[in-house]
Design an enzyme around this catalytic site. Structure first.
Site, short mmCIF file in Angstrom:
data_model
loop_
_atom_site.label_atom_id
_atom_site.label_comp_id
_atom_site.label_asym_id
_atom_site.label_seq_id
_atom_site.Cartn_x
_atom_site.Cartn_y
_atom_site.Cartn_z
N GLU A 124 0.84 -1.19 0.00
CA GLU A 124 0.00 0.00 0.00
C GLU A 124 0.88 1.25 0.00
O GLU A 124 2.11 1.16 0.10
CB GLU A 124 -0.95 -0.01 1.19
CG GLU A 124 -1.94 -1.18 1.14
CD GLU A 124 -2.93 -1.18 2.29
OE1 GLU A 124 -2.71 -0.43 3.27
OE2 GLU A 124 -3.91 -1.93 2.22
N HIS A 244 -8.74 10.08 3.64
CA HIS A 244 -8.49 8.99 2.71
C HIS A 244 -8.77 9.49 1.30
O HIS A 244 -9.80 10.12 1.06
CB HIS A 244 -9.37 7.78 3.03
CG HIS A 244 -8.90 6.52 2.37
ND1 HIS A 244 -9.03 6.30 1.01
CD2 HIS A 244 -8.28 5.42 2.86
CE1 HIS A 244 -8.51 5.13 0.71
NE2 HIS A 244 -8.05 4.58 1.81
N ARG A 290 -0.81 8.96 1.80
CA ARG A 290 -2.18 9.43 1.64
C ARG A 290 -2.32 10.94 1.63
O ARG A 290 -3.19 11.49 0.94
CB ARG A 290 -3.04 8.85 2.77
CG ARG A 290 -3.32 7.37 2.59
CD ARG A 290 -4.07 6.79 3.77
NE ARG A 290 -4.39 5.39 3.52
CZ ARG A 290 -4.94 4.58 4.42
NH1 ARG A 290 -5.22 5.04 5.62
NH2 ARG A 290 -5.20 3.32 4.11
N HIS A 351 -10.76 10.34 7.44
CA HIS A 351 -10.58 8.89 7.60
C HIS A 351 -9.93 8.48 8.91
O HIS A 351 -10.33 7.47 9.51
CB HIS A 351 -9.72 8.39 6.43
CG HIS A 351 -9.48 6.92 6.42
ND1 HIS A 351 -10.51 5.99 6.36
CD2 HIS A 351 -8.33 6.19 6.46
CE1 HIS A 351 -10.00 4.76 6.37
NE2 HIS A 351 -8.68 4.85 6.44
N ARG A 386 -0.30 9.10 9.07
CA ARG A 386 -0.29 7.65 9.29
C ARG A 386 -0.04 6.92 7.98
O ARG A 386 -0.71 7.16 6.97
CB ARG A 386 -1.64 7.19 9.86
CG ARG A 386 -1.76 5.68 10.00
CD ARG A 386 -3.12 5.30 10.54
NE ARG A 386 -4.16 5.48 9.54
CZ ARG A 386 -4.63 4.53 8.73
NH1 ARG A 386 -4.10 3.31 8.79
NH2 ARG A 386 -5.61 4.76 7.90
#
Length: 541
Positions: A124, A244, A290, A351, A386
């Protein structure tokens, strides 16, 4: 306050856990053989943000990977604000956490390799290697279901579904505070009862519902952060709210998340004309962290005046897409989109709350007896952003650390020895006949946070939000003081407080870093490396 004949009985436990996601249930399962534990859940015990975590859990599980690489990736995503010791401890504990889940029976996706079965690992955004263990595209559901099933078999765990904590009870004899329990509202009877415990663990999740658009379920209303603040705990880094990049854009989808793993397996972000654009913002393109992807999408939407961008994985074989993303594929079909054959319309949405209640390596807060684990807490792991799939890892590692520390106390306080606090007093309040006030303030708060405290910020907008939130706080306090509480009112009271903390934190940080991008200070200030934004609550009255 005075007790009456109608007061409900006082419940007593060794440990009270507020929240039933991955952190709360992990702590409960580790504690249950040795302590009598109560778990509070705002709704059904298996409902919460954990259930909706699609991607997976990051951990070093492949010989080609290393702890050093996982640490380096996390530090890079955290943009100079991660606490290195917290990162190293969490990463090092990853393989053991996965083995514990495997032992409970979590059905992680596997693959054949050299004649043997092994965990299938995906990659990811922000990760330099495949290290995300997953259960197809419904990892959170698989973990939550397994934890709940295991919980049902443990006789020393009492589960209170549809029970909502109103406030922590802090005993302050001699000026030395200690948590001794919480006031809890039964969702069916609306009665508020006293639950006493010498140890309380906050596992209430984040505060993404403070924004108009969120990928989180409705319960993500910052309850634990607000309760801890009112009790006297410091919070840190609340300006870093992760958006997100890819939630399905559809009026009936209610912020359905399109997992980052779709981009990890080759999905492209496109403009309406079919042009890819992420290469213009970062060399890693769709696999950038992100914050970069969300800001790029926000930029393109505002530049072109469009409602959404598109996420396309239709160039991969249809059977590959259906096999890797069965839940997302089926859900999108319900809304009229076939991701095997066409791009999906997507927009960013709030998110993950990267800041929270400050804790040490054992999950202890500033108040003796009070612990916090998971998204409600600030551990230093995430820094300014994060990295994908580090959140479930943090839940497991810090819940286990808190449980181990609680069990290490040689002579724990017994619930029977705790002082008796006043019972909840509703003798001077009435039922409200104007619930529209709550719904109106709720809607206004979430919209102004989206408009003024969103992905891209400006100081004048933050000050405007601060002023209006101050008015809302006064309105909510007035309403709270005169009417019987309801779940919606409890959540609104918590949300407006957390909104105020987010805005004040954003005003404190005069630079752009990670998830906090402010036009007045567009550059990162190296002098602030390693410096979290710490806010201290006023002394309790």
């Amino acid at each position: 306050m005075t007790a009456t004949q109608m007061d409900p009985p006082v419940e007593r436990f060794d440990v009270l856990i507020i929240g039933s996601g991955a952190s709360g249930l992990t702590a409960a399962l580790h504690l249950a053989p040795f302590r009598r534990v109560a778990v509070l859940s705002k709704g059904p015990v298996d409902e919460g943000s954990t259930r909706y975590a699609q991607g997976g859990i990051s951990a070093v599980l492949d010989k080609a990977d290393s702890f050093d690489a996982h640490v380096a990736d996390t530090l890079d995503a955290g943009a100079g604000l991660c606490e290195i010791d917290a990162v190293r401890r969490t990463v090092a504990a990853g393989p053991e956490a996965i083995q514990w889940l495997l032992g409970l029976g979590v059905p992680f996706t596997r693959e054949a390799h050299e004649g043997r079965s092994r965990l299938h690992l995906t990659r990811e955004g922000g990760h330099s290697a495949r290290r995300v263990a997953h259960a197809a595209d419904a990892t959170g559901q698989a973990i939550e279901d397994t934890l709940v099933h295991t919980l049902r078999e443990r006789p020393r765990i009492d589960v209170f579904e549809r029970h909502m904590a109103v406030d922590l009870i802090v005993h302050r004899a001699g000026g030395s505070p200690r948590v001794i329990g919480a006031y809890v509202q039964d969702g069916k009877t609306r009665q508020v009862q006293t639950v006493l415990a010498p140890v309380v663990i906050l596992a209430t999740g984040g505060a993404s519902k403070v924004y108009l658009y969120s990928s989180n379920p409705d319960g993500a209303t910052g309850d634990g952060i607000a309760m801890a603040w009112r009790a006297g705990c410091r919070v840190a880094n609340m300006e870093f709210m992760q958006f997100h990049p890819t939630c399905l854009f559809h009026p009936k989808a209610k912020s359905f998340l399109i997992s980052e793993a779709v981009r990890g397996e080759g999905g492209h972000l496109l403009l309406p004309g079919g042009e890819r654009f992420m290469e213009r913002f970062d060399r890693r393109a769709e696999l950038a962290p992100r914050d970069i992807v969300a800001r790029a999408i926000d930029h393109e939407m505002k530049r072109l005046g469009i409602d959404c961008v598109y996420l396309d994985i239709s160039h991969r074989p249809p059977e590959f897409v259906r096999e890797h993303f069965p839940t997302i594929h089926q859900r999108c079909l319900q809304y009229g989109f076939d991701m095997t054959a066409e791009p999906l319309p997507v927009v960013p949405a709030a998110h993950y709350t990267c800041g929270g209640v400050m804790v040490n390596r054992h999950g202890q807060t500033d108040i003796p007896g009070l612990y916090a684990a998971g998204e409600v807490s600030y551990t230093g792991l995430h820094g300014a952003n994060r990295m994908a799939s580090n959140s479930l890892l943090e839940c497991l590692v810090y819940a286990r650390a808190a449980a181990d520390h609680i069990l290490s106390v040689a002579d724990p306080l017994r619930p029977e020895s705790l002082p008796q606090p006043p019972n909840w007093d509703e003798s001077r309040v009435t039922d409200s006949d104007e619930e529209v006030v709550v719904s109106h303030d709720w809607d206004e708060l979430r919209r102004l946070m989206w408009d003024y405290v969103g992905i891209v910020r400006r100081r004048d907008r933050l000050l405007r939000a601060q002023r209006r939130i101050g008015v809302l706080m006064d309105e909510v306090h007035e309403y709270y003081s005169h009417y019987r509480i309801t779940p919606d009112l409890i959540e609104l009271r918590n949300l407006v407080l957390v909104a105020d903390i987010i805005v004040n934190s954003a005003l404190e940080r005069r630079e752009s870093r990670g998830l906090h991008y402010i036009r007045d200070y567009p550059e990162r200030n190296p002098a602030l490396d390693g410096q979290p934004t710490v806010l201290t609550p006023p002394p309790p009255t």
